[in-house]
Design a protein around this motif. Structure first.
Motif, PDB file in Angstrom:
ATOM      1  N   UNK A 149     -45.315  -2.400 -30.196  1.00 53.72           N
ATOM      2  CA  UNK A 149     -44.664  -2.637 -28.906  1.00 53.72           C
ATOM      3  C   UNK A 149     -44.257  -1.366 -28.204  1.00 53.72           C
ATOM      4  N   UNK A 150     -44.138  -0.271 -28.963  1.00 59.10           N
ATOM      5  CA  UNK A 150     -43.753   1.000 -28.341  1.00 59.10           C
ATOM      6  C   UNK A 150     -44.805   1.454 -27.342  1.00 59.10           C
ATOM      7  N   UNK A 151     -46.083   1.220 -27.618  1.00 56.13           N
ATOM      8  CA  UNK A 151     -47.136   1.596 -26.673  1.00 56.13           C
ATOM      9  C   UNK A 151     -46.962   0.844 -25.356  1.00 56.13           C
ATOM     10  N   UNK A 152     -46.671  -0.441 -25.441  1.00 62.98           N
ATOM     11  CA  UNK A 152     -46.580  -1.282 -24.249  1.00 62.98           C
ATOM     12  C   UNK A 152     -45.296  -1.017 -23.459  1.00 62.98           C
ATOM     13  N   UNK A 153     -44.277  -0.466 -24.109  1.00 65.54           N
ATOM     14  CA  UNK A 153     -43.021  -0.183 -23.427  1.00 65.54           C
ATOM     15  C   UNK A 153     -42.990   1.222 -22.842  1.00 65.54           C
ATOM     16  N   UNK A 154     -43.496   2.192 -23.577  1.00 66.51           N
ATOM     17  CA  UNK A 154     -43.389   3.594 -23.158  1.00 66.51           C
ATOM     18  C   UNK A 154     -44.497   3.988 -22.183  1.00 66.51           C
ATOM     19  N   UNK A 155     -45.705   3.450 -22.335  1.00 66.31           N
ATOM     20  CA  UNK A 155     -46.811   3.861 -21.463  1.00 66.31           C
ATOM     21  C   UNK A 155     -46.551   3.543 -19.988  1.00 66.31           C
ATOM     22  N   UNK A 156     -46.015   2.357 -19.624  1.00 68.32           N
ATOM     23  CA  UNK A 156     -45.672   2.151 -18.212  1.00 68.32           C
ATOM     24  C   UNK A 156     -44.609   3.132 -17.718  1.00 68.32           C
ATOM     25  N   UNK A 157     -43.678   3.511 -18.612  1.00 70.18           N
ATOM     26  CA  UNK A 157     -42.660   4.491 -18.235  1.00 70.18           C
ATOM     27  C   UNK A 157     -43.307   5.838 -17.931  1.00 70.18           C
ATOM     28  N   UNK A 158     -44.254   6.229 -18.781  1.00 72.62           N
ATOM     29  CA  UNK A 158     -44.954   7.501 -18.581  1.00 72.62           C
ATOM     30  C   UNK A 158     -45.703   7.494 -17.254  1.00 72.62           C
ATOM     31  N   UNK A 159     -46.376   6.390 -16.951  1.00 65.73           N
ATOM     32  CA  UNK A 159     -47.180   6.310 -15.732  1.00 65.73           C
ATOM     33  C   UNK A 159     -46.302   6.265 -14.486  1.00 65.73           C
ATOM     34  N   UNK A 160     -45.307   5.386 -14.458  1.00 65.61           N
ATOM     35  CA  UNK A 160     -44.470   5.213 -13.278  1.00 65.61           C
ATOM     36  C   UNK A 160     -43.429   6.315 -13.136  1.00 65.61           C
ATOM     37  N   UNK A 161     -43.070   6.959 -14.264  1.00 66.93           N
ATOM     38  CA  UNK A 161     -42.058   8.003 -14.206  1.00 66.93           C
ATOM     39  C   UNK A 161     -42.603   9.345 -13.789  1.00 66.93           C
ATOM     40  N   UNK A 162     -43.790   9.695 -14.276  1.00 71.77           N
ATOM     41  CA  UNK A 162     -44.368  10.997 -13.950  1.00 71.77           C
ATOM     42  C   UNK A 162     -45.168  10.977 -12.655  1.00 71.77           C
ATOM     43  N   UNK A 163     -45.571   9.796 -12.211  1.00 74.77           N
ATOM     44  CA  UNK A 163     -46.366   9.688 -10.981  1.00 74.77           C
ATOM     45  C   UNK A 163     -45.692   8.694 -10.036  1.00 74.77           C
ATOM     46  N   UNK A 164     -44.907   9.168  -9.070  1.00 70.46           N
ATOM     47  CA  UNK A 164     -44.167   8.242  -8.200  1.00 70.46           C
ATOM     48  C   UNK A 164     -45.050   7.382  -7.312  1.00 70.46           C
ATOM     49  N   UNK A 165     -46.263   7.830  -7.026  1.00 68.48           N
ATOM     50  CA  UNK A 165     -47.178   7.069  -6.170  1.00 68.48           C
ATOM     51  C   UNK A 165     -48.403   6.673  -6.992  1.00 68.48           C
ATOM     52  N   UNK A 166     -48.624   5.381  -7.140  1.00 67.53           N
ATOM     53  CA  UNK A 166     -49.752   4.888  -7.932  1.00 67.53           C
ATOM     54  C   UNK A 166     -51.025   4.913  -7.094  1.00 67.53           C
ATOM     55  N   UNK A 167     -52.113   5.390  -7.710  1.00 64.82           N
ATOM     56  CA  UNK A 167     -53.398   5.400  -7.020  1.00 64.82           C
ATOM     57  C   UNK A 167     -54.519   5.289  -8.040  1.00 64.82           C
ATOM     58  N   UNK A 168     -55.753   5.173  -7.535  1.00 64.30           N
ATOM     59  CA  UNK A 168     -56.906   4.954  -8.409  1.00 64.30           C
ATOM     60  C   UNK A 168     -57.153   6.157  -9.319  1.00 64.30           C
ATOM     61  N   UNK A 169     -56.862   7.360  -8.839  1.00 72.89           N
ATOM     62  CA  UNK A 169     -57.076   8.554  -9.651  1.00 72.89           C
ATOM     63  C   UNK A 169     -56.203   8.518 -10.899  1.00 72.89           C
ATOM     64  N   UNK A 170     -54.954   8.120 -10.751  1.00 72.93           N
ATOM     65  CA  UNK A 170     -54.045   8.021 -11.894  1.00 72.93           C
ATOM     66  C   UNK A 170     -54.480   6.898 -12.833  1.00 72.93           C
ATOM     67  N   UNK A 171     -54.912   5.780 -12.245  1.00 71.65           N
ATOM     68  CA  UNK A 171     -55.363   4.656 -13.070  1.00 71.65           C
ATOM     69  C   UNK A 171     -56.545   5.064 -13.939  1.00 71.65           C
ATOM     70  N   UNK A 172     -57.496   5.769 -13.353  1.00 74.52           N
ATOM     71  CA  UNK A 172     -58.667   6.219 -14.113  1.00 74.52           C
ATOM     72  C   UNK A 172     -58.262   7.172 -15.237  1.00 74.52           C
ATOM     73  N   UNK A 173     -57.303   8.059 -14.959  1.00 74.36           N
ATOM     74  CA  UNK A 173     -56.856   8.998 -15.977  1.00 74.36           C
ATOM     75  C   UNK A 173     -56.235   8.275 -17.165  1.00 74.36           C
ATOM     76  N   UNK A 174     -55.371   7.292 -16.885  1.00 75.64           N
ATOM     77  CA  UNK A 174     -54.679   6.605 -17.978  1.00 75.64           C
ATOM     78  C   UNK A 174     -55.651   5.776 -18.803  1.00 75.64           C
ATOM     79  N   UNK A 175     -56.525   5.037 -18.132  1.00 76.29           N
ATOM     80  CA  UNK A 175     -57.492   4.213 -18.861  1.00 76.29           C
ATOM     81  C   UNK A 175     -58.434   5.100 -19.672  1.00 76.29           C
ATOM     82  N   UNK A 176     -58.910   6.187 -19.061  1.00 76.81           N
ATOM     83  CA  UNK A 176     -59.818   7.092 -19.766  1.00 76.81           C
ATOM     84  C   UNK A 176     -59.148   7.705 -20.994  1.00 76.81           C
TER      85      UNK A 176
END
Length: 344
Positions: free
Chosen positions: A38-65
């Motif tokens: 469960x730590x992956x599912x709780x911390x990963x959204x924090x990492x994405x939304x906390x370090x990148x205030x604006x969500x976009x396709x470039x960030x999505x590709x980076x995280x999935x990759x």
């Protein structure tokens, strides 16, 4: 050390709500479906939304990759070289090196940051015979995919009040010698961290392991020193809130309807501190990750947060001291050579 002196805008408040909501959604979905890690599912959204205030396709590709590539790397490394620790360590160093190189260059910072955390943690846990490697890898990939969906959903439900200004460009580009310094220092320390946790069989110190890596995110010695103090403060606040939640819940830690509001309140508080600091990985972000690890990994009906919380404090403080000492030594060694000297 000055903290929390950044004036908050409406966009900052909305980002706080997005971070807290994203963490709670990831935690809740993993618990409802009975997924492990469960730590992956709780911390990963924090990492994405906390370090990148604006969500976009470039960030999505980076995280999935990063999730997919790290899963493949861990599966291949563990399957082919699990019985050869020397070869595995050398390959791990090479993998860390290119990930820190991505972080140093800038545009792929999120890819490198998430890859460093995922690779180190998964390599460590994959070495234990009782761990299902397929479950570990699939959980991490699923957490990456789910975090992207959660980030888009949170952005849709809680959009910015006004368009954000793009970050100012750096005064001058990094020199190649500085990028080599940052990549080599990060890869060396990440590999040392992996070795220490393997040699001493520290299979219950995920917070300390994550701390040794998060300290490297500033990418230089002075930044690591400043972040260490903030990380220690965030850890204390995160564990204190976790212990308070344990007192409130008592033996009802298995009742999800009671856990979710407490996690959301804590995540919102630390998200508020994070955006008020406006310094990337600071005390607020440290509190967020500590809370995510405590709730995501250690809160269950058969265990409580008291021992885990107190153990987290001692192990993290020890990890901070040792990592800072190693960072300073590696920094001094690399500065002896013009090709790897840290300078602007």
């Amino acid at each position: 050390m000055r903290l929390w002196d950044h004036p908050l805008s409406e966009n900052d408040l909305r980002q706080s709500l997005r971070i807290a909501t994203g963490a709670v959604l990831g935690f809740t979905i993993s618990k409802l479906f009975g997924w492990n890690y469960g730590v992956f599912f709780t911390v990963t959204p924090v990492l994405l939304l906390g370090l990148a205030p604006v969500m976009n396709a470039h960030l999505a590709r980076q995280l999935v990759a990063s999730s997919v590539i790290c899963g493949l790397e861990v599966a291949l490394l563990s399957g082919l070289f699990g019985a050869h620790p020397g070869i595995m360590t050398l390959i791990a160093f090479g993998l860390f090196l290119y990930k820190f190189a991505c972080m140093s260059k800038g545009p792929l910072f999120l890819f490198g940051a998430n890859s460093v955390l995922s690779l180190s943690i998964m390599l460590h846990f994959a070495s234990y015979p009782g761990v299902d490697l397929n479950d570990l890898v699939i959980s991490n990939i699923l957490a990456g995919l789910l975090s992207v969906l959660i980030a888009y959903l949170a952005t849709f439900l809680i959009p910015d009040a006004s368009p954000r200004q793009p970050p100012p460009p750096p005064a001058e580009p990094k020199g190649s010698h500085r990028m080599r310094h940052e990549a080599l220092m990060g890869a060396t320390l990440a590999t040392l961290s992996f070795l220490v946790f393997q040699i001493f069989d520290l299979n219950d110190s995920m917070s300390a392991q994550a701390t040794t890596l998060l300290l490297l995110f500033p990418m230089h010695w002075n930044g690591a020193l400043g972040y260490a103090r903030k990380r220690a403060m965030g850890t204390l606040l995160g564990v204190a809130f976790g212990l308070l939640c344990q007192v409130i819940l008592y033996d009802w830690t298995g009742v999800l309807l009671l856990v979710i509001p407490l996690l959301w309140i804590g995540a919102l508080f630390f998200s508020y501190l994070h955006v008020k600091e406006s310094s990337g990985s600071g005390a607020g972000f440290g509190g967020l990750t500590t809370l995510g690890i405590l709730f995501g990994q250690y809160l269950s009906p058969t265990s409580d947060l008291v021992f885990s919380g107190l153990y987290r404090i001692s192990s993290i403080f020890f990890a901070i001291v040792v990592t800072l000492l190693a960072t300073y030594l590696v920094h001094r060694v690399l500065n002896q050579f013009a090709a790897t000297r840290f300078s602007h």
